[in-house]
Design an enzyme around this catalytic site. Structure first.
Site, PDB file in Angstrom:
ATOM      1  N   THR A 168       0.857  -1.178   0.000  1.00 20.59           N
ATOM      2  CA  THR A 168       0.000   0.000   0.000  1.00 20.59           C
ATOM      3  C   THR A 168       0.892   1.227   0.000  1.00 20.59           C
ATOM      4  OG1 THR A 168      -1.577   1.271   1.354  1.00 20.59           O
ATOM      5  CG2 THR A 168      -0.021  -0.107   2.519  1.00 20.59           C
ATOM      6  N   CYS A 217       0.122   4.587  -6.108  1.00 23.02           N
ATOM      7  CA  CYS A 217      -0.949   3.707  -5.672  1.00 23.02           C
ATOM      8  C   CYS A 217      -0.893   2.499  -6.591  1.00 23.02           C
ATOM      9  CB  CYS A 217      -2.297   4.418  -5.786  1.00 23.02           C
ATOM     10  SG  CYS A 217      -3.709   3.441  -5.258  1.00 23.02           S
TER      11      CYS A 217
END
Length: 229
Positions: A83, A196
């Site tokens: 993440t 991301c």
């Protein structure tokens, strides 16, 4: 080969990319029937996101620390947080385990320096673009960081959370993100970080006129370098 620890589930699409790329990378580098030695604990993205939206970062840290400790108990030699957004609590996670955390921002910064970039644009979740944790870590490596204007943040979040985390890759969204990359270039960015994992499902170097730094791909390559050293 060292065991790579993965704290995943943010989203499961992101974790799947990490797992696939790690194993493909070992197969390419080692050959034969070789695959990556990994241990993963996957969290419930809905629960984690609810705590994030409530600004309960201590609660986020509690969940990820528990996951990281589970990965460590499974035999991991070092950890990856799969993440960007939740690297906000990376220091708390690292403090709670006895194995190192391979920090995503450090990996991306090294890649930017290898491209001889002095300034980079950052495309990521609104939470990442609006907070200081990732930008400051990049800046500690001597990089200038440019983020899209705040009026675009909600639209980027919508592409990530309403489309990409569900595996929806839409041409209209790709065009919108390319337009943002062009704006970052105009604002002085010499390259752009896809900050991301899910954005790598949408954009690639072929879509952009400036160097693209795909954070997950770079994170995986750094993990393989370490695991296979």
């Amino acid at each position: 080969m060292q065991t790579i620890g993965l704290v995943g589930g943010m989203s499961w699409e992101s974790s799947a990319v990490y797992y696939q790329q790690l194993n493909a990378g070992v197969e390419e580098r080692v050959g034969g029937l070789s695959s990556a030695r990994t241990a993963m604990v996957s969290v419930d993205f809905a629960e984690l996101t609810a705590r994030q939206r409530a600004d309960d970062w201590d609660g986020v840290a509690e969940l990820l620390v528990g996951a990281a400790q589970g990965v460590e108990r499974a035999g991991a030699d070092f950890l990856l947080l799969c993440t960007t957004t939740f690297h906000r609590v990376a220091d708390q996670v690292e403090a709670a385990v006895s194995v190192p955390v391979l920090h995503l921002a450090d990996v991306v910064a090294e890649a930017a320096k290898a491209h001889r970039l002095e300034s980079v644009g950052l495309l990521a979740t609104a939470s990442t673009m609006q907070a200081d944790f990732f930008v400051d870590r990049l800046a500690s490596h001597g990089l200038g960081v440019v983020v899209p204007d705040a009026r675009h943040h909600e639209a980027v979040d919508a592409v990530i959370y309403d489309e990409l985390v569900h595996g929806k890759v839409l041409d209209d969204s790709r065009r919108a993100m390319v337009s943002l990359v062009d704006e970052l270039w105009d604002a002085g960015a010499g390259g752009v970080i896809l900050g991301c994992t899910e954005l790598e499902l949408l954009l690639s170097q072929a879509d952009c006129d400036i160097p693209v730094l795909p954070s997950t791909t770079l994170h995986v390559a750094a993990a393989l370098d370490r695991a296979l050293a």
